[in-house]
Scaffold this active site. Sequence first.
Site, PDB file in Angstrom:
ATOM      1  N   ASN A 151      40.920  35.952  41.144  1.00 56.33           N
ATOM      2  CA  ASN A 151      39.821  34.988  41.141  1.00 56.33           C
ATOM      3  C   ASN A 151      40.284  33.559  40.883  1.00 56.33           C
ATOM      4  O   ASN A 151      39.638  32.617  41.315  1.00 56.33           O
ATOM      5  CB  ASN A 151      38.762  35.388  40.100  1.00 56.33           C
ATOM      6  CG  ASN A 151      39.361  35.820  38.785  1.00 56.33           C
ATOM      7  OD1 ASN A 151      40.137  36.766  38.736  1.00 56.33           O
ATOM      8  ND2 ASN A 151      39.010  35.133  37.717  1.00 56.33           N
ATOM      9  N   GLN A 179      36.426  39.522  44.363  1.00 55.91           N
ATOM     10  CA  GLN A 179      36.719  38.282  45.091  1.00 55.91           C
ATOM     11  C   GLN A 179      37.116  38.518  46.543  1.00 55.91           C
ATOM     12  O   GLN A 179      37.033  37.612  47.362  1.00 55.91           O
ATOM     13  CB  GLN A 179      37.840  37.499  44.392  1.00 55.91           C
ATOM     14  CG  GLN A 179      37.427  36.869  43.076  1.00 55.91           C
ATOM     15  CD  GLN A 179      36.324  35.818  43.222  1.00 55.91           C
ATOM     16  OE1 GLN A 179      36.056  35.310  44.318  1.00 55.91           O
ATOM     17  NE2 GLN A 179      35.684  35.507  42.117  1.00 55.91           N
ATOM     18  N   SER A 199      30.674  42.899  43.709  1.00 52.64           N
ATOM     19  CA  SER A 199      29.562  42.284  42.977  1.00 52.64           C
ATOM     20  C   SER A 199      28.699  41.462  43.925  1.00 52.64           C
ATOM     21  O   SER A 199      29.224  40.770  44.810  1.00 52.64           O
ATOM     22  CB  SER A 199      30.120  41.385  41.876  1.00 52.64           C
ATOM     23  OG  SER A 199      29.073  40.665  41.253  1.00 52.64           O
ATOM     24  N   THR A 237      16.390  53.194  36.112  1.00 52.94           N
ATOM     25  CA  THR A 237      15.629  52.875  37.328  1.00 52.94           C
ATOM     26  C   THR A 237      16.297  51.708  38.045  1.00 52.94           C
ATOM     27  O   THR A 237      16.684  50.719  37.426  1.00 52.94           O
ATOM     28  CB  THR A 237      14.169  52.543  36.960  1.00 52.94           C
ATOM     29  OG1 THR A 237      13.621  53.689  36.293  1.00 52.94           O
ATOM     30  CG2 THR A 237      13.342  52.210  38.188  1.00 52.94           C
ATOM     31  N   CYS A 324      34.799  32.310  33.044  1.00 51.50           N
ATOM     32  CA  CYS A 324      34.685  32.974  31.751  1.00 51.50           C
ATOM     33  C   CYS A 324      35.615  32.349  30.714  1.00 51.50           C
ATOM     34  O   CYS A 324      35.368  32.448  29.528  1.00 51.50           O
ATOM     35  CB  CYS A 324      35.025  34.448  31.881  1.00 51.50           C
ATOM     36  SG  CYS A 324      34.428  35.169  33.391  1.00 51.50           S
TER      37      CYS A 324
HETATM   38  C1  LIG Z   1      33.212  37.610  38.971  1.00 50.24           C
HETATM   39  C2  LIG Z   1      34.239  38.644  38.844  1.00 50.24           C
HETATM   40  C3  LIG Z   1      33.983  39.838  38.153  1.00 50.24           C
HETATM   41  C4  LIG Z   1      32.704  40.078  37.402  1.00 50.24           C
HETATM   42  O1  LIG Z   1      31.597  40.258  38.226  1.00 50.24           O
HETATM   43  P1  LIG Z   1      30.156  40.021  37.574  1.00 50.24           P
HETATM   44  O2  LIG Z   1      29.195  40.559  38.588  1.00 50.24           O
HETATM   45  O3  LIG Z   1      30.008  38.556  37.358  1.00 50.24           O
HETATM   46  O4  LIG Z   1      30.113  40.787  36.302  1.00 50.24           O
HETATM   47  C5  LIG Z   1      34.971  40.790  38.119  1.00 50.24           C
HETATM   48  N1  LIG Z   1      36.147  40.605  38.733  1.00 50.24           N
HETATM   49  C6  LIG Z   1      36.428  39.479  39.419  1.00 50.24           C
HETATM   50  C7  LIG Z   1      37.750  39.364  40.104  1.00 50.24           C
HETATM   51  C8  LIG Z   1      35.491  38.460  39.493  1.00 50.24           C
HETATM   52  O5  LIG Z   1      35.792  37.341  40.157  1.00 50.24           O
END
Ligand SMILES: *Cc1c(COP(=O)(O)O)cnc(C)c1O
Length: 387
Positions: A151, A179, A199, A237, A324
């Site tokens: 990331n 990513q 995600s 749910t 983060c």
């Molecule tokens: C953003 C990210 C996550 C976390 O995903 P969330 O949905 O925000 O919890 C995990 N791994 C990588 C490489 C990310 O960039």
Amino acid sequence: MNKIYFDHNATTPVLGEVFDAMVPFLKDQWGNPSSIHWAGRGTRKAVEDARESVCRLLNCQNVELIFTSTGTEGDNHAIKGAAYANKNKGNHIITTRVEHPAVLNTCKHLAKEGFEVTYLDVDSDGLIDLDALKAAITPKTILITVMFANNETGVIFPIKEIGDIARERGVLFHTDAVQAAGKVLIDVQKLNVDLLTVSGHKIYGPKGVGALFVKRGVRLVPLIHGGHHERNRRGGTENVAGIAGFGKAAEIALRDMDKEIEHLKALKDRLEAGLGKIPHIKVNGHLEKRLPNTSNISFEFVEGESLLLNLDMKGIAASSGSACTSGSLEPSHVLVSMGLTHELSHGSVRFSLGKSNTVEEIDYLIEIMPPIVERMRSMSPLYAGAK
Ligand SMILES: *Cc1c(COP(=O)(O)O)cnc(C)c1O
């Protein structure tokens, strides 16, 4: 002031089509997908249609996909679930030093519970040594978890090769592809991965929804116990609107991928060529094995956070490493692992481009950056010596 967003690895805007796909489930279609009556039928169909779309993006089967609340949950589920399910076989997990905190801190937690974790080093390109990976595998190794793409730097790991090694040695392989999704082709059939996380909000879908691919036959201990949802693998749910939006985002990601990659790569190359004229800078990460949208650049004799504030004042949103960890004084664990000094890590900025970015926006950045960097450097006593 024009607002320019170069922080797509932190999150992406929700596309109009995605929003439209969600609205019915925040309004008129409120039934519980588990209900067998009329109120639940539409929402069940929405969840299963979305599953189909996310599966198409990964090339897996519908029974192999669990919807989760986030990418973080997917990583936790994969790693803890595999560790607990295989603890009679062994207690050893292999990962890298440059994973997302969702993976690193999950491994750290397991280490407190008696699991042993090997953190593979990366080289100055941000890549691991596959021989070191092979050498790290012991009869007690139960899981390898290596991210698909980083990331912070966009560095792409050799997932197929790692999968082959894991398969040959009979070890489960998880990859955090949060990513990578939408920016490189992901085909779990060809990759020998057992577990893969994605995600929603990193692919222009909503926040608060993700998915975990679990290869058929792979056993995981559930993270969330409850009803019979997700084939007994995740109670609760379903977040129907979020899932519907994620499904639409996945459909668009697959549909537009080639075009998108070309668009991103052209912008990134332009950005790097333009900023490359500034002296004492370095692009971090392997130059080819990198996501088409991510450019992590170190500016010597510059403090990254101040640079970001200066950019923010011009309307430009970028980031210093992962969202983060920004705001903390710790240097990026990714850049430090690649051998950068703490000073240079602190002087690094991540530009992560996306769909709506334009050539004009890149050119604006290229225009305003040299004077900002020069002004900041002029205040640095170290720079006076290096010049
Ligand atoms: C953003 C990210 C996550 C976390 O995903 P969330 O949905 O925000 O919890 C995990 N791994 C990588 C490489 C990310 O960039």
